[in-house]
Write an enzyme that holds these catalytic residues in place. Structure first.
Site, mmCIF file in Angstrom:
data_model
loop_
_atom_site.group_PDB
_atom_site.id
_atom_site.type_symbol
_atom_site.label_atom_id
_atom_site.label_comp_id
_atom_site.label_asym_id
_atom_site.label_seq_id
_atom_site.Cartn_x
_atom_site.Cartn_y
_atom_site.Cartn_z
ATOM 1 N N LYS A 78 0.857 -1.183 0.000
ATOM 2 C CA LYS A 78 0.000 0.000 0.000
ATOM 3 C C LYS A 78 0.896 1.237 0.000
ATOM 4 O O LYS A 78 1.945 1.243 0.674
ATOM 5 C CB LYS A 78 -0.869 -0.058 1.263
ATOM 6 C CG LYS A 78 -1.894 1.029 1.442
ATOM 7 C CD LYS A 78 -2.698 0.767 2.731
ATOM 8 C CE LYS A 78 -3.808 1.740 2.984
ATOM 9 N NZ LYS A 78 -4.567 1.425 4.221
ATOM 10 N N SER A 153 -9.562 1.241 3.349
ATOM 11 C CA SER A 153 -8.773 2.078 2.490
ATOM 12 C C SER A 153 -7.738 1.319 1.645
ATOM 13 O O SER A 153 -7.298 1.845 0.624
ATOM 14 C CB SER A 153 -8.044 3.128 3.320
ATOM 15 O OG SER A 153 -7.155 2.524 4.233
ATOM 16 N N SER A 177 -9.242 -1.418 7.482
ATOM 17 C CA SER A 177 -8.809 -1.199 6.100
ATOM 18 C C SER A 177 -8.103 -2.359 5.424
ATOM 19 O O SER A 177 -7.842 -2.282 4.225
ATOM 20 C CB SER A 177 -7.915 0.033 6.017
ATOM 21 O OG SER A 177 -8.719 1.167 5.988
HETATM 22 N N1 GLN Z 1 -12.535 3.226 7.096
HETATM 23 C C1 GLN Z 1 -11.911 3.657 8.309
HETATM 24 C C2 GLN Z 1 -11.578 5.113 8.206
HETATM 25 O O1 GLN Z 1 -11.996 5.721 7.304
HETATM 26 C C3 GLN Z 1 -10.707 2.807 8.587
HETATM 27 C C4 GLN Z 1 -9.540 3.174 7.807
HETATM 28 C C5 GLN Z 1 -8.340 2.329 8.070
HETATM 29 O O2 GLN Z 1 -8.435 1.258 8.679
HETATM 30 N N2 GLN Z 1 -7.209 2.825 7.650
HETATM 31 O O3 GLN Z 1 -10.917 5.672 9.011
#
Ligand code: GLN
Length: 483
Positions: A78, A153, A177
């Protein structure tokens, strides 16, 4: 799609028997990326030259008998993981063109193990989001249906694993994520115990929650991906050395295991198709001898609201470093304050700006006790309830995501719905527990994920349950758009 569709374990066998060389395997993946990624948009950066160089090094390791599980295996990271000499943007304009002068620990350990880095994958800007639509560059597409989001994400890494653009990929999981996009794309995704994997070189979002974890097409490959990056790192003071039984982790076992269904995470807030898929999966585990009981963990219901105080608070502090002076983008002005203001308002997208505002607000004097301190108390209680559950149960289980993959654009106008995507995953981050998502079937042709959460540092127990679950749920076919 041979050899890209093989599992990493199968690739290992073919590399070791010299049926395929590391360079051939790397080239096959680069060709597949070339062929499919225009449409899927999983990668922000493909490392063609360095990948082939690394493949040659891997081949030398294999030829001299120095290979390990990851040598010659094509991987992707990532784009919020620091890679020396390779652009690292966090899918943000503010880091456009930033090429780190140092190596993060995950990238370093993978390189040392001889894994081949194919490229850097797309994400919601600074890992804030659940769909990759918050990337400043483009959204990634779900290989099960190009009109749908792969989740986020870490959506780019999920797509790369699901569409066999790489064997093992890595994401970061702050609130879900890794697991949520794994569920939406039909692959395995795993978040380790907080402190098991070094965060050195993982661009900080919410430091008390962030963990790096792998995506793979099988649990066995996810174990190999995890073992390659885990373990104490003097560069991260929160990263500890704790026992982990790699041999036990690889023995599938669910007979006699006590599994708790969390009532609050498998009820009305979860769509019918996912609930049905989850229940059918539970029945299969029961038929294999698992002992399943439904329990209530009332604090878990406050997971999302607590998370959206703590995570933005930490983010507002972590993102203060992007000031137009030290990294990436600089929008000139005639005084330093305007330079910072202009840079930050041009460089950060709307989601990131919103979180900085919320985070600054909940930390400000007068609101700190009402929001931030209260959220911490709720977090402590949530962790306590989960700990108590682990005294009686080997694991707690739930669907991974309350929905299957949603249409791109569908939830953009409804930020609350998007935030609820992490309903089932956030509690494990709050408590620091390890959690894995394993595909358990399809609902209307789209993958459903099954989440297994275990007590801290019991990844070995969790993997052995996940391996047994994977066996009894059966394998998903490859996604229709990536056969
Ligand atoms: N979807 C969550 C957020 O928007 C988690 C994101 C993540 O785990 N990086 O913060």
């Amino acid at each position: 799609m041979e050899p890209c569709g093989l599992t990493a374990a199968e690739m290992r066998a073919k590399l070791d028997s010299r049926e395929i060389s590391a360079v051939e395997l790397t080239q096959a993946h680069l060709d597949r990326i070339e062929q499919l990624d225009k449409e899927l948009q999983a990668f922000l950066h493909v490392c063609e030259d360095t990948a082939l160089e690394q493949a040659k090094t891997a081949q030398r390791m294999i030829d001299s008998g120095d290979a390990n599980a990851m040598t010659g295996i094509p991987v992707a990271l990532k784009d919020n993981m620091i890679t020396k000499g390779i652009p690292t943007t966090c899918a943000s304009r503010i880091l456009e063109g930033y090429v780190p002068p140092y190596q993060g620990t995950a990238a370093l350990r993978l390189k040392q193990s001889g894994a081949v880095l194919l490229g850097k994958t797309n994400l919601d800007e600074f890992a804030m989001g659940s769909s990759t639509e918050r990337s400043a560059y483009f959204p990634s597409k779900n290989p099960w249906d190009l009109e749908r989001s792969p989740g986020g994400s870490s959506g780019g890494s999920a797509v790369a694993a699901a569409a066999s653009l790489a064997a093992i990929t890595y994401g970061s999981d702050t609130g879900g994520s890794v697991r949520q996009p794994a569920a939406l794309t039909g692959v395995v995704g795993f978040k380790p115990t907080y402190g098991r994997v070094s965060r050195y070189g993982l661009v900080a979002f919410a430091s008390s929650l962030d963990q790096i974890g792998p995506f793979a097409r099988t649990v066995t490959d996810a174990i190999s991906g995890f073992e390659a990056v885990m373990g104490h790192d003097p560069k991260d003071s929160t990263c500890v050395s704790m026992p982990y039984d790699s041999a036990a982790a690889r023995i599938p076992s669910v007979r006699g295991k006590k599994l708790a269904i969390i009532k609050e995470l498998s009820s009305d807030s979860v769509e019918q198709g996912v609930r049905d898929g989850f229940r059918a999966a539970v029945d299969k585990l029961v038929a294999e001898g698992a002992i399943v009981e439904e329990i209530s963990l009332p604090m878990v219901e406050f997971g999302v609201s607590t998370y959206y105080i703590i995570a933005p608070a930490e983010a507002s502090s972590n993102l203060a470093r992007y000031d137009g002076v030290r990294y990436g983008l600089r929008v000139q002005a005639d005084n330093p304050i305007d330079l910072m203001r202009n840079t930050r308002s041009a460089g950060f997208g709307p989601e990131v700006q919103e979180r900085i505002v919320i985070g600054t607000y909940v930390l400000s004097s007068g609101y700190y006790d009402a929001f931030y301190a209260k959220a911490h108390r709720a977090r402590t209680l949530m962790k306590k309830q989960m700990r108590e559950a682990f005294e009686k149960f080997d694991a707690i289980i739930s669907p991974t995501s309350p929905t299957v993959a949603f249409k791109l654009g569908e939830l953009l106008g409804d930020p609350l719905a998007l935030k609820l995507a992490d309903l089932c995953t956030i509690p494990a981050n709050m408590g620091g527990f390890p959690a894995i998502s394993v595909p358990c079937g399809l609902s209307d042709g789209l993958p459903v994920g099954f989440q297994i959460v275990c007590d801290s540092f019991r990844e070995d127990h969790m993997f052995s349950i996940a391996l047994a679950a994977e066996q009894c749920f059966g394998k998903l076919p490859p996604p229709p758009l990536a056969t």
